[in-house]
Design a protein around this motif. Structure first.
Motif, PDB file in Angstrom:
ATOM      1  N   ASP A  33       2.185 -25.504  35.407  1.00  0.00           N
ATOM      2  CA  ASP A  33       1.069 -25.348  36.727  1.00  0.00           C
ATOM      3  C   ASP A  33       1.684 -26.059  37.935  1.00  0.00           C
ATOM      4  O   ASP A  33       1.653 -25.499  38.916  1.00  0.00           O
ATOM      5  CB  ASP A  33      -0.055 -26.199  36.390  1.00  0.00           C
ATOM      6  N   VAL A  34       2.367 -27.023  37.780  1.00  0.00           N
ATOM      7  CA  VAL A  34       3.100 -27.724  38.882  1.00  0.00           C
ATOM      8  C   VAL A  34       4.308 -26.736  39.460  1.00  0.00           C
ATOM      9  O   VAL A  34       4.524 -26.787  40.735  1.00  0.00           O
ATOM     10  CB  VAL A  34       3.571 -29.085  38.351  1.00  0.00           C
ATOM     11  N   ASP A  35       5.148 -26.269  38.583  1.00  0.00           N
ATOM     12  CA  ASP A  35       6.203 -25.571  38.842  1.00  0.00           C
ATOM     13  C   ASP A  35       6.157 -24.033  38.467  1.00  0.00           C
ATOM     14  O   ASP A  35       6.285 -23.907  37.423  1.00  0.00           O
ATOM     15  CB  ASP A  35       7.412 -26.041  38.596  1.00  0.00           C
ATOM     16  N   PRO A  36       6.107 -23.295  39.492  1.00  0.00           N
ATOM     17  CA  PRO A  36       5.969 -21.762  39.159  1.00  0.00           C
ATOM     18  C   PRO A  36       7.280 -21.322  38.572  1.00  0.00           C
ATOM     19  O   PRO A  36       7.409 -19.972  37.708  1.00  0.00           O
ATOM     20  CB  PRO A  36       5.723 -21.027  40.373  1.00  0.00           C
ATOM     21  N   HIS A  37       8.458 -21.972  38.539  1.00  0.00           N
ATOM     22  CA  HIS A  37       9.687 -21.305  38.020  1.00  0.00           C
ATOM     23  C   HIS A  37       9.738 -21.799  36.560  1.00  0.00           C
ATOM     24  O   HIS A  37      11.219 -21.443  36.026  1.00  0.00           O
ATOM     25  CB  HIS A  37      10.799 -22.021  38.886  1.00  0.00           C
ATOM     26  N   VAL A  38       8.958 -22.776  36.029  1.00  0.00           N
ATOM     27  CA  VAL A  38       9.121 -23.234  34.832  1.00  0.00           C
ATOM     28  C   VAL A  38       8.457 -22.268  33.788  1.00  0.00           C
ATOM     29  O   VAL A  38       7.221 -21.919  34.009  1.00  0.00           O
ATOM     30  CB  VAL A  38       8.577 -24.632  34.545  1.00  0.00           C
ATOM     31  N   PRO A  65      13.760 -25.171  26.618  1.00  0.00           N
ATOM     32  CA  PRO A  65      13.559 -25.185  27.828  1.00  0.00           C
ATOM     33  C   PRO A  65      14.067 -26.170  28.890  1.00  0.00           C
ATOM     34  O   PRO A  65      14.331 -27.041  28.418  1.00  0.00           O
ATOM     35  CB  PRO A  65      12.194 -24.784  27.840  1.00  0.00           C
ATOM     36  N   ILE A  66      14.117 -25.822  29.906  1.00  0.00           N
ATOM     37  CA  ILE A  66      14.604 -26.733  31.064  1.00  0.00           C
ATOM     38  C   ILE A  66      13.425 -26.730  32.362  1.00  0.00           C
ATOM     39  O   ILE A  66      12.590 -25.738  32.299  1.00  0.00           O
ATOM     40  CB  ILE A  66      15.753 -26.260  31.884  1.00  0.00           C
ATOM     41  N   ALA A  67      13.073 -27.975  32.912  1.00  0.00           N
ATOM     42  CA  ALA A  67      12.151 -28.127  33.776  1.00  0.00           C
ATOM     43  C   ALA A  67      12.217 -29.296  34.552  1.00  0.00           C
ATOM     44  O   ALA A  67      13.213 -30.139  34.358  1.00  0.00           O
ATOM     45  CB  ALA A  67      10.839 -28.074  33.184  1.00  0.00           C
ATOM     46  N   LEU A  88      17.545 -28.614  41.878  1.00  0.00           N
ATOM     47  CA  LEU A  88      16.268 -27.416  41.767  1.00  0.00           C
ATOM     48  C   LEU A  88      16.482 -26.274  40.755  1.00  0.00           C
ATOM     49  O   LEU A  88      17.910 -25.776  40.666  1.00  0.00           O
ATOM     50  CB  LEU A  88      15.896 -27.018  43.305  1.00  0.00           C
ATOM     51  N   ILE A  89      15.545 -25.768  40.058  1.00  0.00           N
ATOM     52  CA  ILE A  89      15.496 -24.636  39.324  1.00  0.00           C
ATOM     53  C   ILE A  89      14.929 -23.539  39.808  1.00  0.00           C
ATOM     54  O   ILE A  89      13.847 -23.538  40.432  1.00  0.00           O
ATOM     55  CB  ILE A  89      15.370 -24.967  37.926  1.00  0.00           C
ATOM     56  N   GLY A  90      15.424 -22.110  39.631  1.00  0.00           N
ATOM     57  CA  GLY A  90      14.882 -21.076  40.025  1.00  0.00           C
ATOM     58  C   GLY A  90      14.001 -20.396  38.812  1.00  0.00           C
ATOM     59  O   GLY A  90      13.825 -20.856  37.824  1.00  0.00           O
ATOM     60  N   GLU A  91      13.911 -19.226  38.889  1.00  0.00           N
ATOM     61  CA  GLU A  91      13.057 -18.360  38.039  1.00  0.00           C
ATOM     62  C   GLU A  91      13.876 -18.066  36.712  1.00  0.00           C
ATOM     63  O   GLU A  91      13.458 -17.867  35.416  1.00  0.00           O
ATOM     64  CB  GLU A  91      12.449 -16.941  38.535  1.00  0.00           C
ATOM     65  N   THR A 140      24.500 -24.804  15.192  1.00  0.00           N
ATOM     66  CA  THR A 140      24.741 -23.769  16.388  1.00  0.00           C
ATOM     67  C   THR A 140      24.349 -24.748  17.545  1.00  0.00           C
ATOM     68  O   THR A 140      23.166 -25.479  17.483  1.00  0.00           O
ATOM     69  CB  THR A 140      24.001 -22.649  16.219  1.00  0.00           C
ATOM     70  N   PHE A 141      25.021 -24.904  18.627  1.00  0.00           N
ATOM     71  CA  PHE A 141      24.658 -25.463  19.903  1.00  0.00           C
ATOM     72  C   PHE A 141      24.156 -24.120  20.644  1.00  0.00           C
ATOM     73  O   PHE A 141      24.993 -23.432  21.236  1.00  0.00           O
ATOM     74  CB  PHE A 141      25.716 -25.930  20.569  1.00  0.00           C
ATOM     75  N   GLY A 142      22.884 -24.322  21.119  1.00  0.00           N
ATOM     76  CA  GLY A 142      22.354 -23.446  21.980  1.00  0.00           C
ATOM     77  C   GLY A 142      22.189 -23.930  23.457  1.00  0.00           C
ATOM     78  O   GLY A 142      21.392 -24.916  23.545  1.00  0.00           O
ATOM     79  N   ILE A 143      22.786 -23.424  24.341  1.00  0.00           N
ATOM     80  CA  ILE A 143      22.738 -24.152  25.675  1.00  0.00           C
ATOM     81  C   ILE A 143      22.085 -23.199  26.757  1.00  0.00           C
ATOM     82  O   ILE A 143      22.216 -22.047  26.966  1.00  0.00           O
ATOM     83  CB  ILE A 143      24.285 -24.284  26.262  1.00  0.00           C
ATOM     84  N   THR A 144      20.912 -23.842  27.380  1.00  0.00           N
ATOM     85  CA  THR A 144      20.138 -23.110  28.405  1.00  0.00           C
ATOM     86  C   THR A 144      20.489 -23.916  29.842  1.00  0.00           C
ATOM     87  O   THR A 144      20.624 -25.111  29.702  1.00  0.00           O
ATOM     88  CB  THR A 144      18.698 -23.325  28.217  1.00  0.00           C
ATOM     89  N   SER A 145      20.651 -22.974  30.838  1.00  0.00           N
ATOM     90  CA  SER A 145      20.805 -23.404  31.999  1.00  0.00           C
ATOM     91  C   SER A 145      20.072 -22.697  32.944  1.00  0.00           C
ATOM     92  O   SER A 145      19.548 -21.460  32.904  1.00  0.00           O
ATOM     93  CB  SER A 145      22.267 -23.450  32.592  1.00  0.00           C
TER      94      SER A 145
END
Length: 434
Positions: free
Chosen positions: A17-22, A380-382, A207-210, A399-404
């Motif tokens: 709710d706070v961050d629309p990109h999350v 996920p990231i936030a 900062l993170i985007g969409e 397995t290492f799964g990396i999100t960015s």
């Protein structure tokens, strides 16, 4: 199962709710032997097995005046066709095409008017293979309990049914002690004091985007059997040391000093206490670990990680997290919700990443007669955390799964660094990997 969300589960909704990109969905991408089944076959399978996970038939509803946390209610209009869909992997269906699909799909938010899960049949992988992308909202489940969805999709051997072994789980007896004398004595609360100190200098946050970028690497667990035995360390110690080596490589690549407090990771710890996970829920606490990225020697790194985790546990940091959640449950929900949203809006420099490790089945899974060859995890990231690492073991491979964030153009440096750090301990490469 409780009708109301826990404070932790509700916080995951607040973060969106706070961050629309999350988008706070967790999940996995499974690679299966071909040929792919039809969409109708998969939908029939899910419809038949959905009773194994009753929560997956429920949606979230806000309470009157929001004086209490949101609650779960049965969805009378549940339509499996809206939750089980199909997507074609971009030709030729190689690693990069799969990574792009996972990153794009996981970045998409879920419709809160429906149950918070979905499954996508992904046809067109290289070598005649196909995939299953399973997504679950973090408000519905954590990394351990989220595997309950596996029983809806896959044939799971009885002896590999999901149990809450987690990352060095917190024993129930210690949780009870932490709720009493340990907390009163202040040891649990003091465990989080280092988190009040910002990380040292520039880190990998921002900062993170969409959009999301995704990558992975896999290694055989057997490759470190002798190292673990000789050094008296765990698989988790070696895995976290490999992640540390990867972040060191990323910092050096960016011209940032690999200071001892440059990378602070949130490390989720299962609080399921080894009980059978028979339904989705969030039972997780955490460690806050300053990864020893200043160490170039791989042996020193794994020893430092082992000592660090042991020290944090002696300080009862995981138990402190459980107690804090118990205390929050006694506070009026509107106050907790307001405080959570305020905290999420404030800029911070106290965390750099999240690293989670969930043990998976060590015997092959199958779906509609097709064997699962590989399982890729997603975290996920936030909140300014631009990079997260999920570790998942399946049939002898880790397995290492990396999100960015999509703007992280040098993610391959981290992935290759993790791979190199693992093999610097394991010795000459014998299999697995990218």
């Amino acid at each position: 199962m409780s009708d109301h969300l826990s404070a932790l589960s509700a916080a995951f909704l607040s973060a969106e709710d706070v961050d629309p990109h999350v988008s706070l969905v967790i999940g996995s991408f499974a690679v299966l032997a071909g040929p792919a089944p039809s969409l109708d076959e998969l939908r029939r399978l899910v419809e038949q097995r959905l009773a194994l996970a009753p929560r997956y038939r429920q949606r979230i509803r806000r309470t009157a005046l929001e004086l209490r946390p949101p609650r779960w209610e049965d969805d009378p209009a549940l339509d499996v066709r809206l939750h089980v869909r199909k997507a074609e992997v971009t030709t030729p269906g190689e690693r990069g095409d799969v990574a792009e699909l996972v990153g794009r799909a996981m970045a998409a938010r879920m419709d809160r008017d429906r149950p918070l899960w979905d499954i996508t049949l992904c046809d067109g992988l290289a070598g005649g293979r196909w995939g299953l992308l399973c997504r679950v909202h973090h408000a519905l489940a954590d990394g351990v309990s989220g595997t309950a969805l596996l029983r809806v999709v896959y044939d799971v051997p009885h002896e590999t049914a999901a149990t809450a072994v987690g990352v060095r789980r917190v024993p129930r007896s210690r949780l009870r002690r932490a709720a009493g004398a340990a907390w009163v004595a202040g040891r649990g609360g003091s465990a989080f004091l280092p988190a009040l100190v910002p990380v040292h200098g520039p880190s990998v946050t921002g900062l993170i985007g969409e959009g999301r970028r995704y990558a992975w690497t896999g290694v055989p667990l057997a490759s470190v059997r002798e190292v673990r035995r000789d050094m008296h360390v765990t698989v988790n110690d070696v895995a976290l040391a490999a992640v540390t080596g990867g972040f060191r490589a990323l910092l050096v690549h960016r011209g940032i000093e690999p200071h001892s407090r440059a990378i602070r990771s949130l490390v989720p710890v299962s609080a399921w206490d080894g009980a059978l996970v028979d339904g989705p829920d969030n039972r997780v606490t955490l460690l806050l670990a300053d990864l020893p990225v200043e160490l170039d020697d791989p042996v020193e790194r794994v020893r430092a990680i082992h000592d660090l985790v042991d020290r944090l546990r002696r300080d009862r940091e995981p138990e402190a997290g459980v107690v804090a959640q118990q205390l929050l449950s006694a506070v009026p929900y509107p106050l907790v919700e307001t405080a959570t949203r305020l905290a999420l809006r404030l800029p911070h420099h106290h965390l750099s990443t999240v690293t989670t490790n969930v043990p998976g089945p060590q015997q092959p899974l199958s779906c509609l007669g097709r064997e699962v060859e590989q399982m890729l995890p997603y975290v996920p990231i936030a909140d300014r955390i631009r990079i997260g690492v999920a570790m998942f073991s399946y049939c002898g491979e880790l397995t290492f799964g990396i999100t960015s964030d999509l703007d992280v153009a040098d993610l391959d440096v981290l992935v290759e660094g993790i791979d190199a750090a693992w093999w610097s301990l394991a010795g000459s490469r014998t299999g697995g990997g990218r």
